[in-house]
Scaffold this motif. Structure first.
Motif, PDB file in Angstrom:
ATOM      1  N   GLU A 170       1.383   8.756  -6.826  1.00  0.00           N
ATOM      2  CA  GLU A 170       0.347   8.993  -6.730  1.00  0.00           C
ATOM      3  C   GLU A 170      -0.266  10.197  -7.122  1.00  0.00           C
ATOM      4  OE1 GLU A 170      -0.525   8.555  -2.424  1.00  0.00           O
ATOM      5  OE2 GLU A 170       2.057   9.672  -2.459  1.00  0.00           O
ATOM      6  N   GLU A 171       0.516  10.516  -7.844  1.00  0.00           N
ATOM      7  CA  GLU A 171      -0.315  12.117  -9.195  1.00  0.00           C
ATOM      8  C   GLU A 171      -1.010  11.800 -10.483  1.00  0.00           C
ATOM      9  OE1 GLU A 171      -0.347  15.271  -7.942  1.00  0.00           O
ATOM     10  OE2 GLU A 171       0.561  14.597  -6.286  1.00  0.00           O
ATOM     11  N   LEU A 172      -0.556  10.301 -10.215  1.00  0.00           N
ATOM     12  CA  LEU A 172      -0.970   9.678 -11.242  1.00  0.00           C
ATOM     13  C   LEU A 172      -2.337   8.747 -10.840  1.00  0.00           C
ATOM     14  CD1 LEU A 172       1.970   8.458 -13.852  1.00  0.00           C
ATOM     15  CD2 LEU A 172       0.248  10.183 -13.845  1.00  0.00           C
ATOM     16  N   PHE A 173      -2.773   8.316  -9.923  1.00  0.00           N
ATOM     17  CA  PHE A 173      -3.822   7.752  -9.476  1.00  0.00           C
ATOM     18  C   PHE A 173      -4.560   8.976  -8.976  1.00  0.00           C
ATOM     19  CE2 PHE A 173      -1.107   3.914  -7.799  1.00  0.00           C
ATOM     20  CZ  PHE A 173      -1.397   3.087  -7.768  1.00  0.00           C
ATOM     21  N   LYS A 174      -4.464  10.105  -8.960  1.00  0.00           N
ATOM     22  CA  LYS A 174      -5.946  11.337  -8.341  1.00  0.00           C
ATOM     23  C   LYS A 174      -5.959  11.264  -9.893  1.00  0.00           C
ATOM     24  CE  LYS A 174      -3.657  12.189  -4.583  1.00  0.00           C
ATOM     25  NZ  LYS A 174      -2.024  12.900  -4.154  1.00  0.00           N
ATOM     26  N   LYS A 175      -4.870  11.727 -11.197  1.00  0.00           N
ATOM     27  CA  LYS A 175      -5.337  12.510 -12.406  1.00  0.00           C
ATOM     28  C   LYS A 175      -6.419  11.541 -12.950  1.00  0.00           C
ATOM     29  CE  LYS A 175      -3.859  12.834 -16.608  1.00  0.00           C
ATOM     30  NZ  LYS A 175      -2.427  13.166 -17.704  1.00  0.00           N
ATOM     31  N   TYR A 176      -6.100  10.558 -12.876  1.00  0.00           N
ATOM     32  CA  TYR A 176      -7.344   8.995 -13.865  1.00  0.00           C
ATOM     33  C   TYR A 176      -8.227   8.648 -12.853  1.00  0.00           C
ATOM     34  CZ  TYR A 176      -3.404   8.909 -17.703  1.00  0.00           C
ATOM     35  OH  TYR A 176      -3.185   9.131 -18.569  1.00  0.00           O
ATOM     36  N   GLY A 177      -8.284   9.214 -11.374  1.00  0.00           N
ATOM     37  CA  GLY A 177      -9.976   9.042 -10.394  1.00  0.00           C
ATOM     38  C   GLY A 177      -9.504   7.175  -9.965  1.00  0.00           C
ATOM     39  N   LEU A 178      -8.750   6.736 -10.145  1.00  0.00           N
ATOM     40  CA  LEU A 178      -7.875   5.471  -9.445  1.00  0.00           C
ATOM     41  C   LEU A 178      -7.857   5.953  -7.786  1.00  0.00           C
ATOM     42  CD1 LEU A 178      -5.578   4.484 -11.779  1.00  0.00           C
ATOM     43  CD2 LEU A 178      -7.622   3.478 -12.394  1.00  0.00           C
ATOM     44  N   LYS A 179      -8.152   4.917  -7.337  1.00  0.00           N
ATOM     45  CA  LYS A 179      -8.481   4.313  -5.812  1.00  0.00           C
ATOM     46  C   LYS A 179      -7.229   3.241  -5.485  1.00  0.00           C
ATOM     47  CE  LYS A 179     -14.097   4.941  -5.773  1.00  0.00           C
ATOM     48  NZ  LYS A 179     -15.175   4.056  -5.599  1.00  0.00           N
ATOM     49  N   TYR A 180      -6.939   4.025  -4.820  1.00  0.00           N
ATOM     50  CA  TYR A 180      -5.721   3.452  -4.136  1.00  0.00           C
ATOM     51  C   TYR A 180      -5.389   3.406  -2.716  1.00  0.00           C
ATOM     52  CZ  TYR A 180      -2.728   7.647  -3.631  1.00  0.00           C
ATOM     53  OH  TYR A 180      -2.659   9.230  -3.209  1.00  0.00           O
ATOM     54  N   GLU A 181      -4.867   3.016  -1.708  1.00  0.00           N
ATOM     55  CA  GLU A 181      -4.201   2.971  -0.761  1.00  0.00           C
ATOM     56  C   GLU A 181      -3.219   2.195  -0.045  1.00  0.00           C
ATOM     57  OE1 GLU A 181      -5.170   1.400   3.899  1.00  0.00           O
ATOM     58  OE2 GLU A 181      -6.076   1.546   2.870  1.00  0.00           O
ATOM     59  N   HIS A 182      -2.074   3.264   0.226  1.00  0.00           N
ATOM     60  CA  HIS A 182      -0.783   3.164   0.349  1.00  0.00           C
ATOM     61  C   HIS A 182      -0.487   2.431   1.740  1.00  0.00           C
ATOM     62  CE1 HIS A 182       3.814   2.886   0.819  1.00  0.00           C
ATOM     63  NE2 HIS A 182       3.648   2.619   0.387  1.00  0.00           N
ATOM     64  N   GLN A 183      -0.366   1.377   2.396  1.00  0.00           N
ATOM     65  CA  GLN A 183      -0.261   0.632   3.194  1.00  0.00           C
ATOM     66  C   GLN A 183       1.409   0.712   3.993  1.00  0.00           C
ATOM     67  OE1 GLN A 183      -1.602  -2.665   4.874  1.00  0.00           O
ATOM     68  NE2 GLN A 183      -2.671  -2.139   6.492  1.00  0.00           N
ATOM     69  N   ILE A 184       2.333   0.907   4.795  1.00  0.00           N
ATOM     70  CA  ILE A 184       3.509   1.379   5.379  1.00  0.00           C
ATOM     71  C   ILE A 184       3.080  -0.331   6.482  1.00  0.00           C
ATOM     72  CG2 ILE A 184       5.414   1.530   6.948  1.00  0.00           C
ATOM     73  CD1 ILE A 184       5.362   3.532   4.271  1.00  0.00           C
ATOM     74  N   GLY A 185       3.814  -1.205   5.842  1.00  0.00           N
ATOM     75  CA  GLY A 185       3.814  -2.873   6.403  1.00  0.00           C
ATOM     76  C   GLY A 185       4.606  -3.871   6.620  1.00  0.00           C
ATOM     77  N   ASP A 186       5.224  -4.250   7.469  1.00  0.00           N
ATOM     78  CA  ASP A 186       6.392  -5.265   7.321  1.00  0.00           C
ATOM     79  C   ASP A 186       5.622  -6.508   6.890  1.00  0.00           C
ATOM     80  OD1 ASP A 186       8.627  -7.653   7.257  1.00  0.00           O
ATOM     81  OD2 ASP A 186       8.815  -6.366   8.522  1.00  0.00           O
ATOM     82  N   ILE A 187       5.272  -7.575   5.987  1.00  0.00           N
ATOM     83  CA  ILE A 187       5.132  -8.935   5.742  1.00  0.00           C
ATOM     84  C   ILE A 187       4.834  -9.469   6.158  1.00  0.00           C
ATOM     85  CG2 ILE A 187       3.071  -8.309   3.323  1.00  0.00           C
ATOM     86  CD1 ILE A 187       5.716 -10.375   2.913  1.00  0.00           C
ATOM     87  N   THR A 188       6.946 -10.124   6.901  1.00  0.00           N
ATOM     88  CA  THR A 188       6.883 -11.071   7.683  1.00  0.00           C
ATOM     89  C   THR A 188       6.804 -10.587   8.907  1.00  0.00           C
ATOM     90  OG1 THR A 188       9.094  -9.384   8.230  1.00  0.00           O
ATOM     91  CG2 THR A 188       9.371 -10.536   6.247  1.00  0.00           C
ATOM     92  N   GLU A 189       6.437  -9.511   9.640  1.00  0.00           N
ATOM     93  CA  GLU A 189       6.200  -9.661  10.939  1.00  0.00           C
ATOM     94  C   GLU A 189       4.450 -10.746  11.516  1.00  0.00           C
ATOM     95  OE1 GLU A 189       7.355  -8.179  13.966  1.00  0.00           O
ATOM     96  OE2 GLU A 189       8.692  -7.277  12.745  1.00  0.00           O
ATOM     97  N   GLU A 190       4.248 -11.042  12.748  1.00  0.00           N
ATOM     98  CA  GLU A 190       3.006 -12.332  12.559  1.00  0.00           C
ATOM     99  C   GLU A 190       2.169 -11.466  12.555  1.00  0.00           C
ATOM    100  OE1 GLU A 190       3.037 -16.024  12.767  1.00  0.00           O
ATOM    101  OE2 GLU A 190       5.143 -15.491  11.610  1.00  0.00           O
ATOM    102  N   THR A 191       1.733 -10.633  12.901  1.00  0.00           N
ATOM    103  CA  THR A 191       0.976  -9.792  12.934  1.00  0.00           C
ATOM    104  C   THR A 191       0.199  -9.147  12.637  1.00  0.00           C
ATOM    105  OG1 THR A 191       2.379  -7.579  13.615  1.00  0.00           O
ATOM    106  CG2 THR A 191       1.404  -9.109  15.729  1.00  0.00           C
ATOM    107  N   PHE A 192       0.947  -9.013  11.065  1.00  0.00           N
ATOM    108  CA  PHE A 192       0.587  -8.870   9.437  1.00  0.00           C
ATOM    109  C   PHE A 192      -1.161  -9.920   9.522  1.00  0.00           C
ATOM    110  CE2 PHE A 192       0.153  -8.593   5.104  1.00  0.00           C
ATOM    111  CZ  PHE A 192      -0.140  -6.800   4.820  1.00  0.00           C
ATOM    112  N   GLY A 193      -2.208  -8.907   9.461  1.00  0.00           N
ATOM    113  CA  GLY A 193      -2.845  -9.358   8.775  1.00  0.00           C
ATOM    114  C   GLY A 193      -3.649  -9.208   7.044  1.00  0.00           C
ATOM    115  N   LEU A 194      -4.596  -9.384   7.529  1.00  0.00           N
ATOM    116  CA  LEU A 194      -5.748  -9.158   5.785  1.00  0.00           C
ATOM    117  C   LEU A 194      -6.629  -9.904   6.366  1.00  0.00           C
ATOM    118  CD1 LEU A 194      -3.146 -11.143   2.951  1.00  0.00           C
ATOM    119  CD2 LEU A 194      -3.223  -8.669   3.122  1.00  0.00           C
ATOM    120  N   GLU A 195      -7.308  -8.849   7.334  1.00  0.00           N
ATOM    121  CA  GLU A 195      -8.529  -8.753   7.966  1.00  0.00           C
ATOM    122  C   GLU A 195      -9.330  -8.417   6.599  1.00  0.00           C
ATOM    123  OE1 GLU A 195      -5.969  -8.155   9.883  1.00  0.00           O
ATOM    124  OE2 GLU A 195      -5.684 -10.098  10.758  1.00  0.00           O
ATOM    125  N   GLY A 196     -10.549  -8.612   6.514  1.00  0.00           N
ATOM    126  CA  GLY A 196     -11.311  -8.076   5.991  1.00  0.00           C
ATOM    127  C   GLY A 196     -11.211  -7.620   4.581  1.00  0.00           C
TER     128      GLY A 196
END
Length: 157
Positions: free
Chosen positions: A81-107
């Motif tokens: 994350e420090e390198l993401f910030k150093k180089y001005g990169l936009k990122y998001e980390h999401q804790i999630g389980d892709i095997t869950e039926e409720t996991f979606g990629l809305e938007g």
């Protein structure tokens, strides 16, 4: 063609083998998916682990931002994350389980997004494929092991 700040990445614990793997993945995936000509806003890195793939795509200006999804945030990701910030990169980390039926990629859709996954273990690779097909979002993955030999994919379609 593609590069990474190898010394800085090595200093936070990434091995040369890992960086080579991600760079090779990008060198194959980018031309097949028409990047950078096809402008991709968001890279969705499923089973992202340490976050190196999301970092690499952004560092090389292939995408505008990275969303990395995994069931946990590993210590190396926290250091990256420090390198993401150093180089001005936009990122998001999401804790999630892709095997869950409720996991979606809305938007997210095929016009502005790309799904990638480097070494999703076992049936997780199947799920990455399923999510890409279900949401009609281009995807690429570098598979890993598959626990059950001879087991057919359990895709819903």
């Amino acid at each position: 063609m593609f590069s990474l700040p190898i010394d800085e990445i090595g200093a936070i614990g990434f091995r040369e083998r890992e960086t080579k793997k991600v760079l090779e993945f990008m060198s194959v995936v980018a031309p097949v998916l028409g990047i950078p000509e096809r402008k991709v806003d968001t890279l969705i890195d499923l089973c992202s682990g340490n976050g190196l793939t999301g970092f690499a795509f952004q560092f090389n200006h292939l995408v505008k931002k990275s969303l990395m999804v995994d069931v946990m945030k590993p210590p190396r990701f926290v250091r990256l994350e420090e390198l993401f910030k150093k180089y001005g990169l936009k990122y998001e980390h999401q804790i999630g389980d892709i095997t869950e039926e409720t996991f979606g990629l809305e938007g997210f859709d095929k016009n502005n997004s790309l799904i990638v996954s480097v070494h999703p273990c076992s049936e997780l690779g199947d799920r990455v494929i399923e999510l890409g097909l279900k949401k009609n979002i281009p995807f690429a993955l570098m598979p890993c092991c598959h626990r059950v030999k001879g087991q057919p994919y359990k895709l819903s379609n």
